[in-house]
Design a protein around this motif. Sequence first.
Motif, PDB file in Angstrom:
ATOM      1  N   UNK A 139       0.841  -1.201   0.000  1.00  0.00           N
ATOM      2  CA  UNK A 139       0.000   0.000   0.000  1.00  0.00           C
ATOM      3  C   UNK A 139       0.877   1.252   0.000  1.00  0.00           C
ATOM      4  N   UNK A 140       0.237   2.391  -0.205  1.00  0.00           N
ATOM      5  CA  UNK A 140       0.906   3.682  -0.103  1.00  0.00           C
ATOM      6  C   UNK A 140       0.478   4.375   1.190  1.00  0.00           C
ATOM      7  N   UNK A 141       1.282   5.347   1.612  1.00  0.00           N
ATOM      8  CA  UNK A 141       1.048   6.065   2.859  1.00  0.00           C
ATOM      9  C   UNK A 141       0.524   7.458   2.526  1.00  0.00           C
ATOM     10  N   UNK A 142      -0.695   7.776   2.969  1.00  0.00           N
ATOM     11  CA  UNK A 142      -1.299   9.070   2.645  1.00  0.00           C
ATOM     12  C   UNK A 142      -0.482  10.231   3.202  1.00  0.00           C
ATOM     13  N   UNK A 143       0.064  10.070   4.406  1.00  0.00           N
ATOM     14  CA  UNK A 143       0.840  11.160   4.993  1.00  0.00           C
ATOM     15  C   UNK A 143       2.120  11.410   4.204  1.00  0.00           C
ATOM     16  N   UNK A 144       2.777  10.347   3.795  1.00  0.00           N
ATOM     17  CA  UNK A 144       3.999  10.499   3.005  1.00  0.00           C
ATOM     18  C   UNK A 144       3.719  11.097   1.637  1.00  0.00           C
ATOM     19  N   UNK A 145       2.554  10.772   1.055  1.00  0.00           N
ATOM     20  CA  UNK A 145       2.261  11.207  -0.303  1.00  0.00           C
ATOM     21  C   UNK A 145       1.594  12.576  -0.379  1.00  0.00           C
ATOM     22  N   UNK A 146       0.871  12.964   0.699  1.00  0.00           N
ATOM     23  CA  UNK A 146       0.087  14.203   0.594  1.00  0.00           C
ATOM     24  C   UNK A 146       0.110  15.060   1.855  1.00  0.00           C
ATOM     25  N   UNK A 147       0.905  14.672   2.855  1.00  0.00           N
ATOM     26  CA  UNK A 147       0.966  15.445   4.084  1.00  0.00           C
ATOM     27  C   UNK A 147       2.237  16.259   4.187  1.00  0.00           C
ATOM     28  N   UNK A 148       2.372  16.989   5.266  1.00  0.00           N
ATOM     29  CA  UNK A 148       3.571  17.776   5.532  1.00  0.00           C
ATOM     30  C   UNK A 148       4.094  17.387   6.920  1.00  0.00           C
ATOM     31  N   UNK A 149       5.335  16.919   6.960  1.00  0.00           N
ATOM     32  CA  UNK A 149       5.915  16.489   8.227  1.00  0.00           C
ATOM     33  C   UNK A 149       5.523  15.062   8.559  1.00  0.00           C
ATOM     34  N   UNK A 150       5.942  14.565   9.720  1.00  0.00           N
ATOM     35  CA  UNK A 150       5.670  13.171  10.078  1.00  0.00           C
ATOM     36  C   UNK A 150       4.234  12.903  10.481  1.00  0.00           C
ATOM     37  N   UNK A 151       3.463  13.936  10.809  1.00  0.00           N
ATOM     38  CA  UNK A 151       2.063  13.720  11.181  1.00  0.00           C
ATOM     39  C   UNK A 151       1.896  12.962  12.473  1.00  0.00           C
ATOM     40  N   UNK A 152       2.694  13.286  13.493  1.00  0.00           N
ATOM     41  CA  UNK A 152       2.644  12.567  14.769  1.00  0.00           C
ATOM     42  C   UNK A 152       1.277  12.718  15.428  1.00  0.00           C
ATOM     43  N   UNK A 153       0.842  11.650  16.100  1.00  0.00           N
ATOM     44  CA  UNK A 153      -0.502  11.638  16.704  1.00  0.00           C
ATOM     45  C   UNK A 153      -0.521  11.281  18.183  1.00  0.00           C
ATOM     46  N   UNK A 154       0.597  10.767  18.709  1.00  0.00           N
ATOM     47  CA  UNK A 154       0.587  10.289  20.105  1.00  0.00           C
ATOM     48  C   UNK A 154       1.866  10.699  20.811  1.00  0.00           C
ATOM     49  N   UNK A 155       1.757  11.097  22.097  1.00  0.00           N
ATOM     50  CA  UNK A 155       0.527  11.382  22.860  1.00  0.00           C
ATOM     51  C   UNK A 155      -0.104  12.692  22.403  1.00  0.00           C
ATOM     52  N   UNK A 156      -1.393  12.822  22.564  1.00  0.00           N
ATOM     53  CA  UNK A 156      -2.124  13.942  21.971  1.00  0.00           C
ATOM     54  C   UNK A 156      -1.616  15.298  22.429  1.00  0.00           C
ATOM     55  N   UNK A 157      -1.187  15.409  23.688  1.00  0.00           N
ATOM     56  CA  UNK A 157      -0.759  16.703  24.213  1.00  0.00           C
ATOM     57  C   UNK A 157       0.514  17.200  23.545  1.00  0.00           C
ATOM     58  N   UNK A 158       1.430  16.300  23.255  1.00  0.00           N
ATOM     59  CA  UNK A 158       2.680  16.652  22.580  1.00  0.00           C
ATOM     60  C   UNK A 158       3.122  15.443  21.762  1.00  0.00           C
ATOM     61  N   UNK A 159       2.522  15.240  20.600  1.00  0.00           N
ATOM     62  CA  UNK A 159       2.772  14.003  19.840  1.00  0.00           C
ATOM     63  C   UNK A 159       4.197  13.917  19.306  1.00  0.00           C
ATOM     64  N   UNK A 160       4.769  12.733  19.439  1.00  0.00           N
ATOM     65  CA  UNK A 160       6.132  12.498  18.958  1.00  0.00           C
ATOM     66  C   UNK A 160       6.209  11.332  17.982  1.00  0.00           C
TER      67      UNK A 160
END
Length: 303
Positions: free
Chosen positions: A246-267
């Motif tokens: 499969x392809x990765x939507x964040x890699x193909x159409x996002x900006x940056x790593x798109x961190x999601x966890x932990x929500x307060x300061x995602x790494x």
Amino acid sequence: MHRRLVTAAVVLLALPVTVLLAFHRSVPNVAGFGSVLDTAAPLLLLAVPVLILGAVVARTPTAVVAALVPLLVWGMLFGRAWLPKGDPGATQLRVASQNVNAANPDPAATADAVAATDADVVALVEVAEGLREPTAGTMAAHYAHHVRVSTVELWSRYPIVDYAPVDTALGWERALRAVVDTPEGEVAVYAVHLGSARPGVTATRDRSLRALADAVAADRAERLVVLGDLNTAVTDRVIAPLRDLVRDAQADAGRGPGATWPATLPVIRPDQIFYRGLVATASTVVRTPETDHRAVVAGFRFG
């Protein structure tokens, strides 16, 4: 003497940082350590400001080079994530994924924030039994179609013409595959919550990831989207069997790593949107209330 000592300190710090960046995938994955190192490798960038400060204090060519080498290596490995990208075409399908958090004190607020992304299809995971009713009360106001397998749910504006559990080798069902009939054609959508992973304890996650990869490999759908909390970063070597399919939507159409966890300061980014048979037009991360994960959202057009 002072400048020589600082220069030596900069070199001694820069050397292991550079080696870990360049060769993190060569470290044996014993007890999941290599997997953890793969996930954490992009965070080694945090050492660069310290190195640059040391180089400024030392004011020697050796310290300057030592400080810049790991930055160069990091840029070669992970810098592409920050480059502009994405298809300029109009978005025809928007999807989202959210880990609601089994301990969520106000799941309706989380659901309302996810619905506000204007996604056509939404995967919700970790919807514990006590969260189902308040979550459904909010989501049903925006989405006419809904299926659930255990703690994993899929909500859609478009008809869900078929669905079934997906075996991810956990001993209980925590994933589903649905066929969504969009105005542009059918799309197979996986809503998934893979096994948990902790430092030194990744076997369950690794086993469930292999099972998901097998299911996707056997799937004959022309268009396919995988949504959910995979408990795996794209930099982790163990995700390769799935990423090869499969392809990765964040890699193909996002900006940056798109961190999601932990929500307060995602790494890190354990929440993923993968796809095939479509063209990614956008990818973003949305802060949602009362949960420990941020939501991921992606747009697609039909090629």
